[in-house]
Design a protein around this motif. Structure first.
Motif, PDB file in Angstrom:
ATOM      1  N   PRO A   1      -6.838  -6.531  -9.951  1.00  0.00           N
ATOM      2  CA  PRO A   1      -6.464  -7.508  -8.933  1.00  0.00           C
ATOM      3  C   PRO A   1      -5.382  -8.461  -9.419  1.00  0.00           C
ATOM      4  O   PRO A   1      -5.231  -8.684 -10.622  1.00  0.00           O
ATOM      5  CB  PRO A   1      -7.756  -8.269  -8.649  1.00  0.00           C
TER       6      PRO A   1
ATOM      7  N   ALA B   1     -10.476 -12.992  -9.079  1.00  0.00           N
ATOM      8  CA  ALA B   1     -10.888 -11.598  -8.888  1.00  0.00           C
ATOM      9  C   ALA B   1     -10.717 -10.804 -10.175  1.00  0.00           C
ATOM     10  O   ALA B   1     -11.564  -9.987 -10.536  1.00  0.00           O
ATOM     11  CB  ALA B   1     -10.086 -10.962  -7.753  1.00  0.00           C
TER      12      ALA B   1
ATOM     13  N   ASP C   1      -9.426  -2.333  -8.989  1.00  0.00           N
ATOM     14  CA  ASP C   1      -9.201  -2.188  -7.550  1.00  0.00           C
ATOM     15  C   ASP C   1      -9.008  -0.718  -7.212  1.00  0.00           C
ATOM     16  O   ASP C   1      -9.484  -0.240  -6.187  1.00  0.00           O
ATOM     17  CB  ASP C   1      -7.950  -2.951  -7.106  1.00  0.00           C
TER      18      ASP C   1
ATOM     19  N   VAL D   1     -14.463  -1.762  -0.866  1.00  0.00           N
ATOM     20  CA  VAL D   1     -14.130  -3.104  -0.394  1.00  0.00           C
ATOM     21  C   VAL D   1     -15.201  -3.497   0.614  1.00  0.00           C
ATOM     22  O   VAL D   1     -15.463  -2.760   1.574  1.00  0.00           O
ATOM     23  CB  VAL D   1     -12.726  -3.150   0.241  1.00  0.00           C
TER      24      VAL D   1
ATOM     25  N   GLN E   1     -10.166  -7.925   7.736  1.00  0.00           N
ATOM     26  CA  GLN E   1      -9.841  -8.448   6.405  1.00  0.00           C
ATOM     27  C   GLN E   1     -10.032  -7.366   5.343  1.00  0.00           C
ATOM     28  O   GLN E   1      -9.205  -7.220   4.431  1.00  0.00           O
ATOM     29  CB  GLN E   1     -10.703  -9.673   6.096  1.00  0.00           C
ATOM     30  N   ALA E   2     -11.090  -6.579   5.453  1.00  0.00           N
ATOM     31  CA  ALA E   2     -11.342  -5.508   4.482  1.00  0.00           C
ATOM     32  C   ALA E   2     -10.246  -4.440   4.567  1.00  0.00           C
ATOM     33  O   ALA E   2      -9.735  -3.985   3.538  1.00  0.00           O
ATOM     34  CB  ALA E   2     -12.719  -4.899   4.724  1.00  0.00           C
TER      35      ALA E   2
ATOM     36  N   ARG F   1      -7.085  -5.681   2.962  1.00  0.00           N
ATOM     37  CA  ARG F   1      -7.185  -5.645   1.495  1.00  0.00           C
ATOM     38  C   ARG F   1      -6.968  -4.223   0.976  1.00  0.00           C
ATOM     39  O   ARG F   1      -6.279  -4.004  -0.028  1.00  0.00           O
ATOM     40  CB  ARG F   1      -8.534  -6.192   1.039  1.00  0.00           C
TER      41      ARG F   1
ATOM     42  N   LYS G   1      -3.275  -3.363   1.185  1.00  0.00           N
ATOM     43  CA  LYS G   1      -2.510  -3.985   0.096  1.00  0.00           C
ATOM     44  C   LYS G   1      -2.685  -3.196  -1.210  1.00  0.00           C
ATOM     45  O   LYS G   1      -1.720  -2.971  -1.942  1.00  0.00           O
ATOM     46  CB  LYS G   1      -2.951  -5.435  -0.095  1.00  0.00           C
ATOM     47  N   THR G   2      -3.897  -2.744  -1.489  1.00  0.00           N
ATOM     48  CA  THR G   2      -4.145  -1.956  -2.697  1.00  0.00           C
ATOM     49  C   THR G   2      -3.428  -0.606  -2.612  1.00  0.00           C
ATOM     50  O   THR G   2      -2.829  -0.158  -3.592  1.00  0.00           O
ATOM     51  CB  THR G   2      -5.653  -1.766  -2.931  1.00  0.00           C
TER      52      THR G   2
END
Length: 158
Positions: free
Chosen positions: A32, A37, A48, A61, A78-79, A82, A85-86
């Motif tokens: 992260p 995190a 991640d 996640v 939101q999950a 995330r 983004k990963t």
């Protein structure tokens, strides 16, 4: 003596005796970006995502709704953001996802809203998807954990 030389040559040719430096290059861990995190994941011992060969394996996640939330869609959103983004940090996108596994604390009541949010990110051709009902997640206030596997694109984006 001759047999041991042949074994050594075969081992070297097949990569059986690869150097530790080569073995480390075969797997890349994405940690992260945030310090809290990063500290947590270092303490617990997970990344991640891990890039190994042509696959990207994302850690689960967890969707955690706001206290007293009745609509779970913001937590799912939101999950998924995330995860996106990963994927981007790993050089991939939702189009590269080949497998999704979701763990639901109340599958029957969560699946419709979850599928609605998922459909904003996942388009045809669809990946494999397994949805599993469970009794609890690592994060006690979490409602769904999403685990993803994607293919890594080559340098030309194919």
């Amino acid at each position: 003596m001759r047999n041991s030389k042949i074994f050594l040559l075969l081992g070297l040719a097949s990569g059986l005796f690869a150097s530790p430096a080569l073995a480390e290059d075969a797997k890349i861990s994405l940690m992260p970006e945030g310090p809290q995190a990063l500290a947590f994941q270092n303490a617990v011992g997970f990344a991640d995502a891990v890039i190994a060969g042509d696959k990207i394996y994302l850690s689960g996640v967890i969707a955690v709704p706001a206290p007293d939330a009745t609509d779970l869609k913001p937590a799912y959103e939101q999950a998924f953001l995330r995860i996106q983004k990963t994927l981007e940090r790993a050089g991939a996108s939702w189009d590269d996802v080949v497998d999704i596994t979701t763990y639901h604390t109340d599958l029957a009541s969560q699946i419709d809203a979850f599928a609605e949010v998922k459909s904003r990110y996942i388009k045809a051709p669809f990946p494999a998807w397994t949805a599993i009902g469970i009794s609890a997640l690592y994060e006690p206030t979490g409602v769904v954990e999403i685990k993803v596997v994607a293919l890594k694109r080559d340098a030309e984006g194919e």
